[in-house]
Design an enzyme around this catalytic site. Structure first.
Site, mmCIF file in Angstrom:
data_model
loop_
_atom_site.group_PDB
_atom_site.id
_atom_site.type_symbol
_atom_site.label_atom_id
_atom_site.label_comp_id
_atom_site.label_asym_id
_atom_site.label_seq_id
_atom_site.Cartn_x
_atom_site.Cartn_y
_atom_site.Cartn_z
ATOM 1 N N TYR A 64 0.872 -1.182 0.000
ATOM 2 C CA TYR A 64 0.000 0.000 0.000
ATOM 3 C C TYR A 64 0.907 1.229 0.000
ATOM 4 C CZ TYR A 64 -4.192 2.658 1.513
ATOM 5 O OH TYR A 64 -5.237 3.541 1.605
ATOM 6 N N ARG B 257 -7.073 10.424 -10.385
ATOM 7 C CA ARG B 257 -6.202 11.071 -9.386
ATOM 8 C C ARG B 257 -5.709 9.974 -8.453
ATOM 9 N NH1 ARG B 257 -6.338 10.317 -4.527
ATOM 10 N NH2 ARG B 257 -8.287 11.230 -3.839
ATOM 11 N N LYS C 146 -6.047 -1.774 -2.548
ATOM 12 C CA LYS C 146 -7.155 -1.564 -1.595
ATOM 13 C C LYS C 146 -7.793 -2.908 -1.255
ATOM 14 C CE LYS C 146 -7.244 3.003 -1.253
ATOM 15 N NZ LYS C 146 -7.379 3.856 -0.084
ATOM 16 N N GLU D 137 -12.797 4.662 -6.135
ATOM 17 C CA GLU D 137 -11.489 5.037 -5.597
ATOM 18 C C GLU D 137 -10.736 5.932 -6.577
ATOM 19 O OE1 GLU D 137 -10.406 3.865 -2.510
ATOM 20 O OE2 GLU D 137 -8.847 5.362 -2.778
ATOM 21 N N ASP D 138 -10.184 6.985 -6.068
ATOM 22 C CA ASP D 138 -9.229 7.822 -6.813
ATOM 23 C C ASP D 138 -9.734 8.309 -8.164
ATOM 24 O OD1 ASP D 138 -7.730 7.510 -4.582
ATOM 25 O OD2 ASP D 138 -5.973 6.650 -5.552
ATOM 26 N N ASP E 37 -14.490 6.040 -1.359
ATOM 27 C CA ASP E 37 -13.509 5.918 -0.288
ATOM 28 C C ASP E 37 -12.801 7.233 0.004
ATOM 29 O OD1 ASP E 37 -11.779 4.570 1.499
ATOM 30 O OD2 ASP E 37 -10.262 4.421 -0.074
ATOM 31 N N ASP E 38 -12.468 7.994 -1.038
ATOM 32 C CA ASP E 38 -11.702 9.229 -0.831
ATOM 33 C C ASP E 38 -12.539 10.297 -0.143
ATOM 34 O OD1 ASP E 38 -9.148 8.544 -2.269
ATOM 35 O OD2 ASP E 38 -10.668 8.042 -3.758
ATOM 36 N N ALA F 41 -9.239 21.854 -1.225
ATOM 37 C CA ALA F 41 -10.708 21.759 -1.250
ATOM 38 C C ALA F 41 -11.120 20.747 -2.313
ATOM 39 C CB ALA F 41 -11.311 23.131 -1.524
ATOM 40 N N GLY F 42 -10.445 19.597 -2.301
ATOM 41 C CA GLY F 42 -10.787 18.519 -3.225
ATOM 42 C C GLY F 42 -11.656 17.480 -2.539
ATOM 43 N N ALA G 172 -11.093 14.800 -0.881
ATOM 44 C CA ALA G 172 -10.730 14.332 0.459
ATOM 45 C C ALA G 172 -11.190 15.338 1.521
ATOM 46 C CB ALA G 172 -9.221 14.102 0.533
ATOM 47 N N ASN H 144 -0.824 11.464 0.089
ATOM 48 C CA ASN H 144 -0.048 10.252 -0.184
ATOM 49 C C ASN H 144 0.551 10.335 -1.586
ATOM 50 O OD1 ASN H 144 -0.893 8.871 2.247
ATOM 51 N ND2 ASN H 144 -2.913 8.770 1.293
ATOM 52 N N ASN I 170 -5.320 7.254 7.576
ATOM 53 C CA ASN I 170 -5.534 6.727 6.223
ATOM 54 C C ASN I 170 -6.828 5.935 6.225
ATOM 55 O OD1 ASN I 170 -5.287 4.793 3.909
ATOM 56 N ND2 ASN I 170 -3.391 5.928 3.648
ATOM 57 N N ASN I 171 -7.578 6.053 5.135
ATOM 58 C CA ASN I 171 -8.880 5.383 5.089
ATOM 59 C C ASN I 171 -8.804 3.852 5.224
ATOM 60 O OD1 ASN I 171 -7.978 4.970 2.406
ATOM 61 N ND2 ASN I 171 -9.104 6.789 1.712
#
Ligand SMILES: NC(=O)C1=CN([C@@H]2O[C@H](COP(=O)(O)OP(=O)(O)OC[C@H]3O[C@@H](n4cnc5c(N)ncnc54)[C@H](OP(=O)(O)O)[C@@H]3O)[C@@H](O)[C@H]2O)C=CC1
Ligand SMILES: CC(=O)C(=O)O
Ligand SMILES: [Mg+2]
Length: 550
Positions: free
Chosen positions: A106, A159, A177, A248-249, A271-272, A305-306, A308, A411, A455-456
């Protein structure tokens, strides 16, 4: 489908398969650990060296081979190859020392693996849905052929961590993940399915790389992209109706759009946005046990301000509102900055999802000044910009707080807003610090501080365990608040004494079980569970957790 059912299916399969077919199936293969009786019964005589080993002996070989590799990327390649040969031994290895192996499978190493996915490619894993599959996504999913998955992780590579658009290389993240769903959440490896939705990439380095394995074109956008996503989600619902789907991402705008569009259709979450929110709220709740603060009194400055930070803001605001104030009032305690500075009412270029946090205030351009003016008790970075929490920023937090709470969430390690060492040094050891990727302990003035890993990974495995065990049909924000409380309450007083605000990694399976039980209780209360409540809910879920021992 529960891990227990899957396990029984595998027993059924091993009875049917024989010889090479067993050795070539990583879910069934035990290699040199097949007993004499098994070798006779399964047609394995002559296919293995004479000596019969225990799993512990196999583990020793893995350790020494792994140690001989020159760097972590090579260890990653070695461990992925082990996963392709013998899943049980792979998970036994990972679980034998999560502190040592999680940073390899990971973050941070999975980030390096994602950057070089084409160059280090050995064999395919999961499903690759491309923009060219428009109109036949169902068929592609049906080609999976394995057991029906209970957990799917899908990315479009928009991303990846803080590394930007990595296109089809994002498969590494879906795989990583899901390895943690199994290791930390006890989801059977045979019921996990990683997917990359390959819609192209805008990263020139990849498009011109001879090793790039994805669709060699710019990303599809607009209606074409949305239609593909609609078809994908619909096809998942039809082909894998019992599966939970984790996004995810995705790049922020897509992440937020997809969550709003699909979250009420089935057990779907991002998840993010939600997992990160859960783990950060957990970290805040545990940190307040150190600072002796109340959640409703906190002022938080979010840098970035994304997806996450917006996700965290929304969950923190809802948790503050639960204490007895309106959501609007709760949001007023939260401030956001992006590259243009503080997000304030009337400023230009404010994304719609950040608009509720555009409070009336004069503009502020830099982080240290924003801290001096707004006096936040908590500072959270999710920018992908290494080092932006510099000495003036950390010093400003330490000036306005006896114990400043600072999270650098980006990360992999190379993208962290600050290192643990710098934050502890610049705050003279006063900061309560956590980061998205792991940092080791730091000693300042003879006192050792142990940073937590915000971390998630502390959230999504437990969500998956609860959802799959109790056939939960929707994943709600109430569940993420409950997950946060479950993780925070699992942090021991001893951990807090050394500044660690998350459970130790060797306690992560207990944390996942705590989350699963907490969210299942909500699902039973809200009519979202697909089974009747077992008398011993914890025992019922615990016995569904996969163990990699033969
Ligand atoms: N620890 C964890 O569990 C998780 C960590 N993350 C990490 O969060 C990071 C961000 O993810 P996500 O929110 O999706 O990403 P985005 O790229 O969508 O958002 C990044 C935000 O940071 C802002 N930003 C960039 N540079 C600066 C700067 N110098 N000063 C102030 N703001 C800046 C951007 O501003 P602008 O809008 O102006 O461009 C944008 O608002 C990633 O690195 C990821 O690894 C994500 C999920 C989980
Ligand atoms: C941890 C994670 O999900 C991320 O950095 O995107
Ligand atoms: Mg992510």
């Amino acid at each position: 489908m529960t891990s227990l059912v899957i396990f029984k299916q595998h027993l059924g399969k091993i009875m049917k398969k024989r010889g090479q077919a067993i050795l070539n199936d990583p879910l069934l293969n035990k290699g040199t650990a097949f007993t004499a009786k098994e070798r006779d019964a399964l047609g394995l005589a002559g296919l293995l060296p004479h000596r019969i080993e225990t799993q512990d002996q196999q583990l020793e070989r893995v350790f020494s081979n792994c140690a001989r590799k020159p760097n972590d990327l090579e260890r990653y390649i070695f461990l992925m190859s082990l996963q392709d040969q013998n899943e049980a031994l792979f998970y036994r290895t990972v679980l034998s020392d999560l502190q040592r192996f999680m940073p390899i499978i990971y973050t941070p190493t999975v980030g390096e693996a994602a950057l070089h996915y084409g160059a280090i490619f050995r064999r395919p894993r999961g499903l690759y849905v491309t923009a060219q599959d428009r109109g036949r996504v169902r068929e592609v999913l049906q080609n999976w052929g394995g057991d029906a998955p209970s957990v799917i992780v899908a990315t479009d590579g928009g991303r990846i961590l803080g590394l930007g658009d990595l296109g089809a290389n994002g498969m590494s993240i879906s795989v990583g993940k899901l390895a943690l769903y199994t290791a930390a959440g006890g989801i059977h490896p045979g019921s996990t399915l990683p997917i990359v939705i390959d819609v192209g990439t805008n990263t020139e380095r990849l498009l011109s790389s001879p090793h790039y394995l994805g669709l060699r074109q710019k990303r599809i956008v607009g209606e074409a992209y949305q239609d593909l996503m609609d078809e994908f989600v619909e096809a998942v619902g039809e082909v894998f109706p019992d599966a939970m789907l984790q996004f995810e991402d995705f790049a922020t705008e897509n992440a937020i759009t997809h969550l709003a569009r699909y979250r009420d259709q089935s057990a779907i979450f991002n998840d993010d946005i939600q997992g990160t929110a859960g783990v950060t709220l957990a970290g805040i709740l545990a940190a307040l046990r150190i600072t002796d603060g109340a959640l409703e009194d906190q002022r938080v400055l979010f840098v970035g301000a994304g997806s996450a930070n917006i996700g965290i803001g929304e969950l923190v605001a809802s948790a503050i509102a639960e204490k007895g104030m309106s959501l609007d009032a709760a949001r007023k305690q939260l401030w956001f900055m992006d590259r243009k500075g503080l997000i304030v009412e009337g400023r230009d270029a404010i994304n719609s999802f950040a608009a509720p946090y555009a409070h009336a205030h004069s503009p502020i351009g830099d982080i240290a000044t924003a801290i001096e003016v707004l006096r936040p008790t908590i500072l959270i970075g999710a920018t992908g910009q290494p080092g932006i929490f510099d000495e003036p920023v950390v010093a400003a937090m330490a000036k306005v707080n006896a114990r400043p709470v600072i999270f650098a969430l980006s990360n992999p390690t190379s993208r962290s807003e600050a290192t643990a060492e710098d934050v502890y040094l610049w705050s003279q050891g006063k900061a309560v610090f956590a980061s998205g990727s792991p940092f080791g302990p730091v000693t300042v003035n003879d006192e050792t501080h142990v940073p937590g890993q915000s971390n998630n990974v502390y959230i999504f495995p437990g969500i998956g365990l609860g959802v799959t065990s109790c056939k939960i049909s929707r994943v709600t924000d109430t569940m993420f608040r409950a997950a946060a409380r479950a993780v925070a309450s699992g942090v021991s007083e001893d951990a807090l004494k050394e500044g660690r605000i998350f459970p130790a990694l060797d306690e992560i399976r207990t944390a996942s079980l705590d989350i699963a039980v907490a969210i299942a209780e909500i699902a039973f209360t809200e009519g979202l569970a697909g089974i009747s409540r077992p008398d011993d809910l914890r025992g019922f879920i615990a016995e569904r957790m996969y163990s990699p021992r033969y």
